[in-house]
Design a protein around this motif. Structure first.
Motif, short mmCIF file in Angstrom:
data_model
loop_
_atom_site.label_atom_id
_atom_site.label_comp_id
_atom_site.label_asym_id
_atom_site.label_seq_id
_atom_site.Cartn_x
_atom_site.Cartn_y
_atom_site.Cartn_z
N SER A 1 59.43 -47.60 -73.35
CA SER A 1 60.33 -47.18 -74.43
C SER A 1 61.01 -48.41 -75.02
O SER A 1 61.38 -49.34 -74.29
N ASP A 2 61.17 -48.39 -76.32
CA ASP A 2 61.85 -49.45 -77.04
C ASP A 2 63.31 -49.04 -77.22
O ASP A 2 63.63 -48.18 -78.03
N LYS A 3 64.21 -49.66 -76.46
CA LYS A 3 65.64 -49.32 -76.48
C LYS A 3 66.47 -50.34 -77.26
O LYS A 3 67.67 -50.43 -77.03
N THR A 4 65.84 -51.04 -78.15
CA THR A 4 66.57 -52.05 -78.91
C THR A 4 67.67 -51.40 -79.76
O THR A 4 67.46 -50.38 -80.40
N MET A 5 68.86 -52.00 -79.73
CA MET A 5 70.06 -51.53 -80.44
C MET A 5 70.55 -50.19 -79.92
O MET A 5 71.46 -49.61 -80.51
N GLU A 6 69.99 -49.70 -78.84
CA GLU A 6 70.50 -48.49 -78.20
C GLU A 6 71.32 -48.83 -76.96
O GLU A 6 72.14 -48.04 -76.52
N ILE A 7 71.08 -50.00 -76.39
CA ILE A 7 71.84 -50.50 -75.25
C ILE A 7 72.50 -51.80 -75.67
O ILE A 7 71.82 -52.80 -75.94
N LEU A 47 60.06 -62.86 -79.67
CA LEU A 47 58.98 -62.68 -78.69
C LEU A 47 58.66 -61.22 -78.44
O LEU A 47 57.74 -60.92 -77.66
N LYS A 48 59.38 -60.33 -79.05
CA LYS A 48 59.26 -58.92 -78.70
C LYS A 48 57.87 -58.36 -78.94
O LYS A 48 57.29 -57.69 -78.06
N GLN A 49 57.31 -58.58 -80.10
CA GLN A 49 56.04 -57.96 -80.44
C GLN A 49 54.92 -58.42 -79.51
O GLN A 49 54.09 -57.60 -79.07
N ASP A 50 54.87 -59.70 -79.16
CA ASP A 50 53.82 -60.20 -78.27
C ASP A 50 53.97 -59.62 -76.86
O ASP A 50 52.98 -59.21 -76.24
N ILE A 51 55.20 -59.59 -76.35
CA ILE A 51 55.42 -59.07 -75.00
C ILE A 51 55.19 -57.57 -74.95
O ILE A 51 54.59 -57.05 -73.99
N LEU A 52 55.62 -56.85 -75.98
CA LEU A 52 55.40 -55.41 -76.01
C LEU A 52 53.91 -55.09 -76.07
O LEU A 52 53.43 -54.15 -75.40
N ARG A 53 53.18 -55.86 -76.84
CA ARG A 53 51.73 -55.64 -76.94
C ARG A 53 51.05 -55.90 -75.59
O ARG A 53 50.13 -55.16 -75.20
N GLU A 54 51.51 -56.91 -74.85
CA GLU A 54 50.92 -57.21 -73.55
C GLU A 54 51.26 -56.13 -72.51
O GLU A 54 50.41 -55.74 -71.70
N TYR A 109 69.35 -59.01 -78.70
CA TYR A 109 68.22 -59.10 -77.78
C TYR A 109 67.57 -57.73 -77.64
O TYR A 109 68.27 -56.71 -77.55
N CYS A 110 66.26 -57.69 -77.59
CA CYS A 110 65.51 -56.43 -77.55
C CYS A 110 65.34 -55.96 -76.11
O CYS A 110 65.05 -56.76 -75.22
N CYS A 111 65.53 -54.68 -75.90
CA CYS A 111 65.44 -54.09 -74.56
C CYS A 111 64.20 -53.19 -74.50
O CYS A 111 64.05 -52.27 -75.31
N LEU A 112 63.33 -53.46 -73.53
CA LEU A 112 62.15 -52.64 -73.29
C LEU A 112 62.31 -51.97 -71.93
O LEU A 112 62.56 -52.63 -70.92
N GLU A 113 62.19 -50.66 -71.92
CA GLU A 113 62.39 -49.87 -70.69
C GLU A 113 61.04 -49.40 -70.16
O GLU A 113 60.24 -48.80 -70.88
N LEU A 114 60.81 -49.64 -68.86
CA LEU A 114 59.60 -49.19 -68.18
C LEU A 114 60.00 -48.14 -67.16
O LEU A 114 60.90 -48.37 -66.34
N THR A 115 59.33 -47.00 -67.17
CA THR A 115 59.62 -45.90 -66.26
C THR A 115 58.33 -45.45 -65.60
O THR A 115 57.33 -45.23 -66.29
N TRP A 150 55.81 -45.02 -75.60
CA TRP A 150 54.39 -44.84 -75.35
C TRP A 150 54.19 -44.46 -73.89
O TRP A 150 54.92 -44.91 -73.00
N ILE A 151 53.19 -43.64 -73.63
CA ILE A 151 52.91 -43.15 -72.28
C ILE A 151 51.44 -43.39 -71.95
O ILE A 151 50.57 -43.35 -72.83
#
Length: 289
Positions: free
Chosen positions: A257-263, A171-178, A90-96, A247-248
């Motif tokens: 931040s894309d944290k996929t395979m890091e967590i 679903l990662k690419q669509d959600i990340l783009r949004e 599962y892909c992890c997207l981090e928002l800060t 991306w900022i």
């Protein structure tokens, strides 16, 4: 003519190493890295590969069904003991960023009519994980993106918060783009730069030992087993390792931040799950500077 024909048909001498040579750690690491170029392996791949039928989906190599009749054992573990599943694909997207800004923009891609949202008090404190359905910005109830789970990092006294969103790789690419669109994150914060190739003789020898799997080990290489195998930066099946992964936004200050395979992510099912965690995880002692 028969003699010439026999010479042409003579098989070349096999370059395959013996099993003892193939099982050396340096050769195993290099072989595993070569086999992960197209489909990424999870941390538990070796364990699953010996016991499961593996399938290649979404850029990963995943265990599909067990090779033995272990359904009763799995059911017994879920009802009486503990069953662990590896969900690291599962892909992890981090928002800060600031909490108010995060909640303001995230409210555009979800609705309170469907259940919990990112503003739920129990989830906002970081004590519980939440799940919801995401939609395209200001398009509810149409244009559904898909279900996700999220977890807030507990407050540490600062106005900045961290939010982790786990999405399915399909679903990662669509959600990340949004997310990049609603937070106006267009400029990459970090760009992956490959390390320069070593030019020293010693490093070149190490590369030759690792990469030339079909050739015999060089006799002049005195390091032998001490040669360090080259660690291949794998990334994950949904992200190009040569593209930016953070991306900022210059207007809101939000960082994606894309944290996929890091967590890594594991799911424990069963009445003894809590006991397994308490026996496995040990609290670290607090150190004050």
């Amino acid at each position: 003519k028969q003699a010439e024909k026999a010479v042409h048909q003579k098989k070349e001498q096999s370059k395959t190493k013996c099993r003892k040579a193939r099982r050396r750690h340096i050769n195993l690491v290099a072989e595993f890295n070569r086999r992960q170029r197209k489909n990424i392996w999870l941390e538990t791949h070796i364990w699953h590969a010996k016991r499961f039928h593996m399938v290649k989906k979404w850029g990963y190599c995943l265990g599909n069904s067990p090779t033995e009749k272990s359904y009763r054992a799995c059911y017994r573990a879920m009802t009486k003991h503990c069953l662990l599943q590896d969900l690291s694909y599962y892909c992890c997207l981090e928002l800060t960023g600031k909490e108010n800004e995060l909640l303001k923009q995230l409210a555009r891609i979800c609705s309170i009519d469907t259940g919990l949202t990112f503003e739920e008090a129990c989830c906002l404190s970081g004590r519980f994980e939440g799940s919801l359905n995401l939609y395209r910005a200001d398009h509810y109830p149409e244009d559904m993106l898909g279900p996700v789970t999220f977890l807030w990092k507990p407050r540490d006294g600062s106005e900045n918060r961290q939010l982790w969103i786990w999405v399915h790789p399909a679903l990662k690419q669509d959600i990340l783009r949004e997310l990049k669109a609603i937070f106006q994150c267009s400029e990459p914060e970090e760009i992956y730069i490959p390390e320069p190739v070593a030019t020293s003789i010693q490093e070149q020898k190490r590369m030759d030992v690792v990469l030339t799997l079909g050739k015999k080990r060089k006799k002049e290489d005195k390091e032998g087993e001490k040669a360090v195998p080259v660690k291949k930066i794998i990334g994950d099946g949904t992200r190009d390792p040569f593209q930016s992964y953070s991306w900022i936004s210059q207007t809101t200050g939000i960082v994606i931040s894309d944290k996929t395979m890091e967590i890594l992510r594991y799911r424990l099912i069963g009445p003894l799950s809590h006991s397994v965690l308490t026996e496995t995880l040990k609290a670290a002692s607090l150190q004050t500077v």
